[in-house]
Design a protein around this motif. Sequence first.
Motif, PDB file in Angstrom:
ATOM      1  N   ALA A   1      86.638  72.842  36.327  1.00 33.71           N
ATOM      2  CA  ALA A   1      86.830  73.315  34.961  1.00 33.71           C
ATOM      3  C   ALA A   1      85.447  73.667  34.423  1.00 33.71           C
ATOM      4  O   ALA A   1      84.470  72.944  34.676  1.00 33.71           O
ATOM      5  CB  ALA A   1      87.501  72.253  34.101  1.00 33.71           C
ATOM      6  N   THR A   2      85.348  74.752  33.697  1.00 36.79           N
ATOM      7  CA  THR A   2      84.040  75.192  33.193  1.00 36.79           C
ATOM      8  C   THR A   2      84.189  75.922  31.869  1.00 36.79           C
ATOM      9  O   THR A   2      85.222  76.557  31.610  1.00 36.79           O
ATOM     10  CB  THR A   2      83.341  76.104  34.216  1.00 36.79           C
ATOM     11  OG1 THR A   2      82.050  76.485  33.717  1.00 36.79           O
ATOM     12  CG2 THR A   2      84.171  77.353  34.484  1.00 36.79           C
ATOM     13  N   ASN A   3      83.163  75.825  31.044  1.00 32.86           N
ATOM     14  CA  ASN A   3      83.086  76.622  29.815  1.00 32.86           C
ATOM     15  C   ASN A   3      81.964  77.651  29.906  1.00 32.86           C
ATOM     16  O   ASN A   3      81.560  78.237  28.900  1.00 32.86           O
ATOM     17  CB  ASN A   3      82.890  75.727  28.593  1.00 32.86           C
ATOM     18  CG  ASN A   3      81.562  74.954  28.627  1.00 32.86           C
ATOM     19  OD1 ASN A   3      80.788  75.055  29.579  1.00 32.86           O
ATOM     20  ND2 ASN A   3      81.303  74.185  27.590  1.00 32.86           N
ATOM     21  N   GLY A   4      81.463  77.856  31.133  1.00 32.22           N
ATOM     22  CA  GLY A   4      80.374  78.796  31.355  1.00 32.22           C
ATOM     23  C   GLY A   4      79.009  78.152  31.280  1.00 32.22           C
ATOM     24  O   GLY A   4      78.022  78.721  31.751  1.00 32.22           O
ATOM     25  N   LYS A   5      78.941  76.967  30.698  1.00 32.30           N
ATOM     26  CA  LYS A   5      77.678  76.249  30.578  1.00 32.30           C
ATOM     27  C   LYS A   5      77.712  74.934  31.361  1.00 32.30           C
ATOM     28  O   LYS A   5      76.726  74.545  31.984  1.00 32.30           O
ATOM     29  CB  LYS A   5      77.370  75.951  29.103  1.00 32.30           C
ATOM     30  CG  LYS A   5      77.323  77.187  28.204  1.00 32.30           C
ATOM     31  CD  LYS A   5      77.212  76.780  26.748  1.00 32.30           C
ATOM     32  CE  LYS A   5      77.293  77.988  25.821  1.00 32.30           C
ATOM     33  NZ  LYS A   5      77.289  77.597  24.394  1.00 32.30           N
ATOM     34  N   GLU A   6      78.840  74.265  31.270  1.00 33.07           N
ATOM     35  CA  GLU A   6      79.010  72.986  31.954  1.00 33.07           C
ATOM     36  C   GLU A   6      80.181  73.076  32.927  1.00 33.07           C
ATOM     37  O   GLU A   6      81.113  73.868  32.721  1.00 33.07           O
ATOM     38  CB  GLU A   6      79.256  71.870  30.931  1.00 33.07           C
ATOM     39  CG  GLU A   6      78.104  71.689  29.962  1.00 33.07           C
ATOM     40  CD  GLU A   6      78.377  70.566  28.972  1.00 33.07           C
ATOM     41  OE1 GLU A   6      78.130  69.394  29.344  1.00 33.07           O
ATOM     42  OE2 GLU A   6      78.838  70.854  27.863  1.00 33.07           O
ATOM     43  N   ASN A   7      80.113  72.255  33.974  1.00 31.90           N
ATOM     44  CA  ASN A   7      81.138  72.288  35.011  1.00 31.90           C
ATOM     45  C   ASN A   7      81.653  70.888  35.306  1.00 31.90           C
ATOM     46  O   ASN A   7      80.876  69.926  35.376  1.00 31.90           O
ATOM     47  CB  ASN A   7      80.572  72.893  36.310  1.00 31.90           C
ATOM     48  CG  ASN A   7      80.131  74.331  36.124  1.00 31.90           C
ATOM     49  OD1 ASN A   7      80.948  75.230  36.024  1.00 31.90           O
ATOM     50  ND2 ASN A   7      78.818  74.541  36.075  1.00 31.90           N
TER      51      ASN A   7
ATOM     52  N   TRP B   1      81.615  64.878  36.251  1.00 36.97           N
ATOM     53  CA  TRP B   1      80.809  65.657  35.304  1.00 36.97           C
ATOM     54  C   TRP B   1      79.366  65.222  35.478  1.00 36.97           C
ATOM     55  O   TRP B   1      79.051  64.037  35.427  1.00 36.97           O
ATOM     56  CB  TRP B   1      81.290  65.371  33.883  1.00 36.97           C
ATOM     57  CG  TRP B   1      80.950  66.434  32.867  1.00 36.97           C
ATOM     58  CD1 TRP B   1      79.990  67.390  32.958  1.00 36.97           C
ATOM     59  CD2 TRP B   1      81.600  66.619  31.611  1.00 36.97           C
ATOM     60  NE1 TRP B   1      79.990  68.172  31.836  1.00 36.97           N
ATOM     61  CE2 TRP B   1      80.972  67.727  30.993  1.00 36.97           C
ATOM     62  CE3 TRP B   1      82.634  65.980  30.941  1.00 36.97           C
ATOM     63  CZ2 TRP B   1      81.348  68.200  29.728  1.00 36.97           C
ATOM     64  CZ3 TRP B   1      83.006  66.443  29.690  1.00 36.97           C
ATOM     65  CH2 TRP B   1      82.380  67.534  29.096  1.00 36.97           C
ATOM     66  N   ASP B   2      78.474  66.171  35.723  1.00 35.49           N
ATOM     67  CA  ASP B   2      77.066  65.848  36.014  1.00 35.49           C
ATOM     68  C   ASP B   2      76.969  64.853  37.170  1.00 35.49           C
ATOM     69  O   ASP B   2      76.166  63.921  37.161  1.00 35.49           O
ATOM     70  CB  ASP B   2      76.368  65.280  34.778  1.00 35.49           C
ATOM     71  CG  ASP B   2      76.225  66.315  33.673  1.00 35.49           C
ATOM     72  OD1 ASP B   2      76.144  67.510  34.003  1.00 35.49           O
ATOM     73  OD2 ASP B   2      76.219  65.920  32.495  1.00 35.49           O
ATOM     74  N   ASP B   3      77.847  65.050  38.171  1.00 31.45           N
ATOM     75  CA  ASP B   3      77.887  64.261  39.401  1.00 31.45           C
ATOM     76  C   ASP B   3      78.250  62.793  39.159  1.00 31.45           C
ATOM     77  O   ASP B   3      77.996  61.938  40.003  1.00 31.45           O
ATOM     78  CB  ASP B   3      76.556  64.344  40.160  1.00 31.45           C
ATOM     79  CG  ASP B   3      76.752  64.046  41.645  1.00 31.45           C
ATOM     80  OD1 ASP B   3      77.839  64.357  42.173  1.00 31.45           O
ATOM     81  OD2 ASP B   3      75.836  63.475  42.265  1.00 31.45           O
ATOM     82  N   GLY B   4      78.838  62.513  38.017  1.00 31.09           N
ATOM     83  CA  GLY B   4      79.323  61.158  37.752  1.00 31.09           C
ATOM     84  C   GLY B   4      80.812  61.204  37.451  1.00 31.09           C
ATOM     85  O   GLY B   4      81.309  62.164  36.858  1.00 31.09           O
TER      86      GLY B   4
END
Length: 282
Positions: free
Chosen positions: A191-197, A231-234
Motif C-alpha cells: 500500500a502506498t500514498n506515493g511517499k510512504e510504503n 511499515w519502515d521495515d517494522g
Amino acid sequence: MFNKIIGVLLFFLASCTAAKLSVPTDFSSQATKMHVQGLNGWMVNQQLNFGNYSTSAVKRGWDFNSSIQHTKFNIKPEEMVLRVFDIDTDKRTLSQRNKFQYTIQDGNLVSEIFATEKFTEKQLVYKSNNPYLGDASKTNGYQYAFSAAILPLTAKNNDPWSLVLINKYDAKADTAKGLFDRPYVEEEGYATNGKENIAIRPLRIDKVTTKNGRDTKVFGGKMLTGYELRWDDGVVGIIDIMDNNIWLANNLDDHDRLILSSISSAILLKRMQDVEKDKDNL
C-alpha cells in the motif's frame, strides 16, 4: 482436478484440526487485538465492527463470471497420443470480477474505500467421449489482482492510498515436484500514498494441531492464515483471516491507525483469500 483433490484434503484436515495464526510475542505484547464482527452470516447490508472502528454498509457490485472454451489446434505429441484413446483437448479461460465500496470511521476520522477484485485462469481441458472417464482439466496459469483506493477524509494527511495484492501462477515456471508440494507462485502486496510504503506479506503455516494435541503437517503445502503489515521495515499490523482478528501496534497515531484499519478491513472483505484454493470455487 488436482486442485480440487487438495481442496477436499484441506477441508477434511480443517474439520479435525485447529489451524491458528501464530502472532509473535514481541509484537502482541505491544499491540492491540481487535476481533472483527460482520464477516460471517448475512451479507446484505454487511457492516464490520472492530475496536472503535465501524464501517458503513458494504455496497457490492454485480459479480461477473465468464467462461470461454475453444478447440486447441496446435497439438503436442503427447496430446496426439490421447486422441488414439478418443480424448480431445480444448483451451478454456475462466474470468471473475467484482467490486465493493464502503466507509470506515473511528468516531472522529473517516476514510472511503473503493475496491476491485479480478481473477483470470487459463486451463487445458481433456474431453473424453467415454462416459466412464469423463472430462478433466489442469491449470496452465492464472492471475489474481486485488486493488483498492483509500481516501482519508481528513483536513491533514489526506493523501490517497493505493492498495495492491497480486498473485500469479505459470505452470511452465512451476518448480513443485512432489504430489503435495505447494506450487510456485509470484506474490506481491503493498500500500502506498506515493511517499510512504507499507509491505503486505502473506503468513502461512505448514503444521496444525489435531484435537488430541498432536502436530501434523498440512497437506497441499503451507496454509494461508493471514497477512503481515510492515511499515519502515517494522511490523505495525497483522491480519488474522482464520479467526477474523486485526492486530495494530500501540505506538501508532490515530491517522496511521485509520489507514491500517482501512487496509485490513478491505483485505478481509475480498472474496478470495487463498487464491490457489479458492479459485476452485468459481
